[in-house]
Design an enzyme around this catalytic site. Structure first.
Site, PDB file in Angstrom:
ATOM      1  N   SER A 124      19.811   9.650  13.486  1.00  0.00           N
ATOM      2  CA  SER A 124      21.269   9.678  13.329  1.00  0.00           C
ATOM      3  C   SER A 124      21.643  10.363  12.022  1.00  0.00           C
ATOM      4  CB  SER A 124      21.768   8.234  13.309  1.00  0.00           C
ATOM      5  OG  SER A 124      23.101   8.172  12.873  1.00  0.00           O
ATOM      6  N   TYR A 148      21.454  -0.791   9.665  1.00  0.00           N
ATOM      7  CA  TYR A 148      21.243   0.096  10.818  1.00  0.00           C
ATOM      8  C   TYR A 148      20.679   1.441  10.350  1.00  0.00           C
ATOM      9  CZ  TYR A 148      22.312   3.627  14.311  1.00  0.00           C
ATOM     10  OH  TYR A 148      22.208   4.696  15.172  1.00  0.00           O
ATOM     11  N   LYS A 152      16.844   3.536  10.970  1.00  0.00           N
ATOM     12  CA  LYS A 152      16.584   4.921  11.393  1.00  0.00           C
ATOM     13  C   LYS A 152      15.656   5.614  10.386  1.00  0.00           C
ATOM     14  CE  LYS A 152      18.812   4.817  15.220  1.00  0.00           C
ATOM     15  NZ  LYS A 152      18.021   4.740  16.473  1.00  0.00           N
TER      16      LYS A 152
HETATM   17  P1  NAD Z   1      23.506   2.356  23.752  1.00  0.00           P
HETATM   18  O1  NAD Z   1      23.617   1.000  23.153  1.00  0.00           O
HETATM   19  O2  NAD Z   1      24.502   2.751  24.769  1.00  0.00           O
HETATM   20  O3  NAD Z   1      22.056   2.542  24.397  1.00  0.00           O
HETATM   21  C1  NAD Z   1      20.909   1.923  23.873  1.00  0.00           C
HETATM   22  C2  NAD Z   1      20.214   1.219  25.027  1.00  0.00           C
HETATM   23  O4  NAD Z   1      19.021   0.594  24.550  1.00  0.00           O
HETATM   24  C3  NAD Z   1      21.081   0.111  25.646  1.00  0.00           C
HETATM   25  O5  NAD Z   1      21.165   0.340  27.043  1.00  0.00           O
HETATM   26  C4  NAD Z   1      20.333  -1.176  25.327  1.00  0.00           C
HETATM   27  O6  NAD Z   1      20.480  -2.127  26.358  1.00  0.00           O
HETATM   28  C5  NAD Z   1      18.895  -0.685  25.164  1.00  0.00           C
HETATM   29  N1  NAD Z   1      18.048  -1.493  24.283  1.00  0.00           N
HETATM   30  C6  NAD Z   1      18.289  -1.877  23.002  1.00  0.00           C
HETATM   31  N2  NAD Z   1      17.243  -2.586  22.517  1.00  0.00           N
HETATM   32  C7  NAD Z   1      16.306  -2.614  23.495  1.00  0.00           C
HETATM   33  C8  NAD Z   1      14.999  -3.171  23.596  1.00  0.00           C
HETATM   34  N3  NAD Z   1      14.444  -3.857  22.605  1.00  0.00           N
HETATM   35  N4  NAD Z   1      14.314  -3.003  24.750  1.00  0.00           N
HETATM   36  C9  NAD Z   1      14.853  -2.316  25.801  1.00  0.00           C
HETATM   37  N5  NAD Z   1      16.084  -1.765  25.762  1.00  0.00           N
HETATM   38  C10 NAD Z   1      16.805  -1.926  24.614  1.00  0.00           C
HETATM   39  O7  NAD Z   1      23.458   3.405  22.566  1.00  0.00           O
HETATM   40  P2  NAD Z   1      23.558   4.994  22.593  1.00  0.00           P
HETATM   41  O8  NAD Z   1      24.861   5.370  22.043  1.00  0.00           O
HETATM   42  O9  NAD Z   1      23.143   5.521  23.906  1.00  0.00           O
HETATM   43  O10 NAD Z   1      22.475   5.339  21.497  1.00  0.00           O
HETATM   44  C11 NAD Z   1      21.148   5.713  21.848  1.00  0.00           C
HETATM   45  C12 NAD Z   1      20.356   5.941  20.581  1.00  0.00           C
HETATM   46  O11 NAD Z   1      20.979   6.941  19.806  1.00  0.00           O
HETATM   47  C13 NAD Z   1      20.234   4.715  19.667  1.00  0.00           C
HETATM   48  O12 NAD Z   1      18.938   4.726  19.099  1.00  0.00           O
HETATM   49  C14 NAD Z   1      21.278   4.968  18.615  1.00  0.00           C
HETATM   50  O13 NAD Z   1      20.944   4.329  17.408  1.00  0.00           O
HETATM   51  C15 NAD Z   1      21.201   6.474  18.482  1.00  0.00           C
HETATM   52  N6  NAD Z   1      22.442   7.087  17.999  1.00  0.00           N
HETATM   53  C16 NAD Z   1      23.626   6.791  18.592  1.00  0.00           C
HETATM   54  C17 NAD Z   1      24.807   7.351  18.117  1.00  0.00           C
HETATM   55  C18 NAD Z   1      26.132   6.979  18.705  1.00  0.00           C
HETATM   56  O14 NAD Z   1      27.130   7.068  18.012  1.00  0.00           O
HETATM   57  N7  NAD Z   1      26.215   6.586  19.972  1.00  0.00           N
HETATM   58  C19 NAD Z   1      24.750   8.249  17.046  1.00  0.00           C
HETATM   59  C20 NAD Z   1      23.521   8.556  16.477  1.00  0.00           C
HETATM   60  C21 NAD Z   1      22.365   7.954  16.965  1.00  0.00           C
HETATM   61  C1  WQD Z   2      34.735   8.021  13.408  1.00  0.00           C
HETATM   62  C2  WQD Z   2      35.972   8.235  12.538  1.00  0.00           C
HETATM   63  C3  WQD Z   2      36.639   6.331  11.240  1.00  0.00           C
HETATM   64  C4  WQD Z   2      37.774   3.813  14.639  1.00  0.00           C
HETATM   65  C5  WQD Z   2      29.233   5.799  13.457  1.00  0.00           C
HETATM   66  C6  WQD Z   2      27.991   5.374  12.764  1.00  0.00           C
HETATM   67  C7  WQD Z   2      27.019   6.516  12.731  1.00  0.00           C
HETATM   68  C8  WQD Z   2      26.785   7.102  14.121  1.00  0.00           C
HETATM   69  C9  WQD Z   2      28.066   7.452  14.765  1.00  0.00           C
HETATM   70  C10 WQD Z   2      24.958   5.939  15.145  1.00  0.00           C
HETATM   71  C11 WQD Z   2      35.840   7.622  11.156  1.00  0.00           C
HETATM   72  C12 WQD Z   2      37.689   6.686  12.268  1.00  0.00           C
HETATM   73  C13 WQD Z   2      37.335   4.884  13.892  1.00  0.00           C
HETATM   74  C14 WQD Z   2      39.126   3.391  14.511  1.00  0.00           C
HETATM   75  C15 WQD Z   2      39.491   5.162  12.914  1.00  0.00           C
HETATM   76  N1  WQD Z   2      26.199   6.148  15.003  1.00  0.00           N
HETATM   77  N2  WQD Z   2      38.176   5.548  13.044  1.00  0.00           N
HETATM   78  N3  WQD Z   2      39.929   4.087  13.653  1.00  0.00           N
HETATM   79  O1  WQD Z   2      31.725   5.785  11.483  1.00  0.00           O
HETATM   80  O2  WQD Z   2      31.558   8.285  11.874  1.00  0.00           O
HETATM   81  O3  WQD Z   2      29.804   6.838  12.690  1.00  0.00           O
HETATM   82  O4  WQD Z   2      28.917   6.292  14.767  1.00  0.00           O
HETATM   83  O5  WQD Z   2      24.028   6.394  14.566  1.00  0.00           O
HETATM   84  O6  WQD Z   2      25.846   5.992  12.227  1.00  0.00           O
HETATM   85  O7  WQD Z   2      28.313   4.996  11.434  1.00  0.00           O
HETATM   86  O8  WQD Z   2      31.951   6.745  13.810  1.00  0.00           O
HETATM   87  O9  WQD Z   2      33.475   6.463  15.703  1.00  0.00           O
HETATM   88  O10 WQD Z   2      33.242   4.569  14.031  1.00  0.00           O
HETATM   89  O11 WQD Z   2      34.404   6.635  13.360  1.00  0.00           O
HETATM   90  O12 WQD Z   2      40.255   5.749  12.161  1.00  0.00           O
HETATM   91  O13 WQD Z   2      39.565   2.408  15.137  1.00  0.00           O
HETATM   92  O14 WQD Z   2      37.072   7.568  13.163  1.00  0.00           O
HETATM   93  O15 WQD Z   2      37.214   5.977  10.027  1.00  0.00           O
HETATM   94  O16 WQD Z   2      36.475   8.498  10.278  1.00  0.00           O
HETATM   95  P1  WQD Z   2      31.321   6.896  12.328  1.00  0.00           P
HETATM   96  P2  WQD Z   2      33.265   6.032  14.298  1.00  0.00           P
END
Ligand code: NAD
Ligand code: WQD
Length: 338
Positions: A124, A148, A152
């Site tokens: 991430s 969190y 990562k």
């Molecule tokens: P998500 O929560 O929708 O998907 C993650 C899935 O993993 C879920 O379906 C959950 O049930 C499953 N899971 C969690 N722990 C588990 C375990 N111990 N065993 C089996 N299954 C398990 O999240 P996402 O948005 O699809 O994110 C996927 C990956 O990408 C994550 O590693 C997240 O940290 C990373 N990521 C997400 C974002 C974002 O904003 N969505 C941004 C950057 C990185």
């Molecule tokens: C986006 C922007 C808020 C909600 C998070 C994790 C990051 C990555 C992506 C996993 C920001 C603004 C949001 C609201 C708002 N995930 N906002 N009102 O914080 O950039 O990143 O998700 O790895 O690690 O930190 O994402 O969608 O929460 O916010 O104004 O009700 O929207 O301030 O500027 P963020 P977000």
């Protein structure tokens, strides 16, 4: 030969399962539904094949994971499964370290035991915190700011060491902010409980589940005073994973490489709301409220390494992201029925 997709019922995993199938790969999904629903598996099967293999299980259960590697001919893994809420990780750090590190170690251990060498890992942009230089490159200092984020950073390090010791090929994909849904509207983001990411909050207002969006801060040093992020379409991300698997056989062979997956374009909160209004065709109520503690002012990717080593560039703009997110949300105002 099949790709094991952990967290395959989740937001990014489900879209990636579809993209892998479209690219002609056999797919085995595993998930424990801690943050997803069996209905997502039905939706994936409807878009791919009714025979698509799904295993319900927790990656921390080593025996269960071994059984999956034994039962199917796995030769590549994409490891998505993790808890992903920054705020929850602050209140429940042990749960986050246990789940996210336990799952990563479980997957790496099973790969080594079963002679599987290729891994794509979900990292991430959160590992950068607030970078000094924007657009941020993969060489920027690591500055995780939440439990969190540390899971990562630590998972990346565990995989770097394991790759060196066990001769694995690993892509550490650092995603920016995923938005959007499959264009059919049958697959999309379905957070448990109250949403806190921007797009789900905007959509909750659009479907009438929330009255208005609180925009966290209007006095940042950005063009319109609201925070800037690199929003990237989830289907673009999914295609980035297919490209990364291919690259593990070519440009990434013999390496463990961190790669940004973003568009390279920064958008403000107000620009996202405007794009959502255009998609929905109605105004979306918002109010500028206090800054959210821990938010960074602005970040977007230098996406040139992904172009160079994966041959991947995002294709879909902010309008497409909000249009597809809205198609999904309007067809499923309450998400998947759990
Ligand atoms: P998500 O929560 O929708 O998907 C993650 C899935 O993993 C879920 O379906 C959950 O049930 C499953 N899971 C969690 N722990 C588990 C375990 N111990 N065993 C089996 N299954 C398990 O999240 P996402 O948005 O699809 O994110 C996927 C990956 O990408 C994550 O590693 C997240 O940290 C990373 N990521 C997400 C974002 C974002 O904003 N969505 C941004 C950057 C990185
Ligand atoms: C986006 C922007 C808020 C909600 C998070 C994790 C990051 C990555 C992506 C996993 C920001 C603004 C949001 C609201 C708002 N995930 N906002 N009102 O914080 O950039 O990143 O998700 O790895 O690690 O930190 O994402 O969608 O929460 O916010 O104004 O009700 O929207 O301030 O500027 P963020 P977000």
């Amino acid at each position: 030969m099949a790709v094991l997709v952990t967290g395959g019922a989740g937001y990014i995993g489900s879209h990636t399962a579809v993209a892998l199938h479209e690219a002609g790969r056999e797919v085995v999904l595993i998930d424990n539904f801690i943050n997803s629903s069996p209905a997502a598996v039905d939706a994936i099967r409807a878009l791919t094949t009714p025979d698509l293999v799904f295993v319900e299980g927790d990656l921390r259960h080593r025996a269960q994971l071994d059984a999956v590697f034994e039962a199917y001919d796995i030769d590549e893994v994409i490891h998505f499964a993790a808890h992903k809420s920054v705020s929850q990780s602050v209140s429940a750090p042990l749960e986050y370290y246990d789940n996210n590190l336990g799952a990563t170690i479980g997957v790496a251990d099973a790969m080594v035991k079963h002679g599987v060498r290729k891994l794509v890992f979900s990292s991430s942009c959160t590992v950068y915190g607030q970078p000094d230089v924007i657009p941020v490159t993969e060489r920027a200092p690591i500055r995780a700011e939440s439990p969190y984020g540390w899971t990562k950073v630590m998972s990346e390090q565990i995989l770097r060491n394991t790759a060196a010791a066990e001769d694995l090929d690993v892509a550490l994909l650092r995603y920016f902010n995923p938005v959007g849904a499959h264009e059919s509207g049958t697959l999309g983001e379905d957070p448990n409980g109250v949403p806190d990411n921007l797009a789900p909050v905007v959509m909750a207002v659009a479907v009438g589940r929330l009255d208005k969006i609180g925009v966290f801060g209007g006095d940042y040093a950005t063009p319109d005073g609201t925070c800037v992020r690199d929003y990237v379409h989830v289907v673009d991300l999914a295609e980035g994973h297919v490209a990364a698997l291919d690259a593990l056989d070519t440009t990434l062979r013999g390496t463990c490489t961190a790669i940004n997956l973003g568009t390279g374009i920064g958008s403000s909160v107000l620009e996202v709301i405007a794009a959502a209004e255009a998609a929905v065709g109605e105004p979306i109520a918002y109010e500028i409220v206090d800054r959210r503690p821990g938010d960074i002012e602005q970040i977007y990717a230098d996406a040139s390494l992904a172009a160079e080593v994966l041959g991947w560039r995002s294709q879909r703009d902010l309008a497409a992201m909000l249009r597809d997110h809205w198609t999904w949300q309007s067809m499923h105002p309450d998400g998947f029925v759990r």
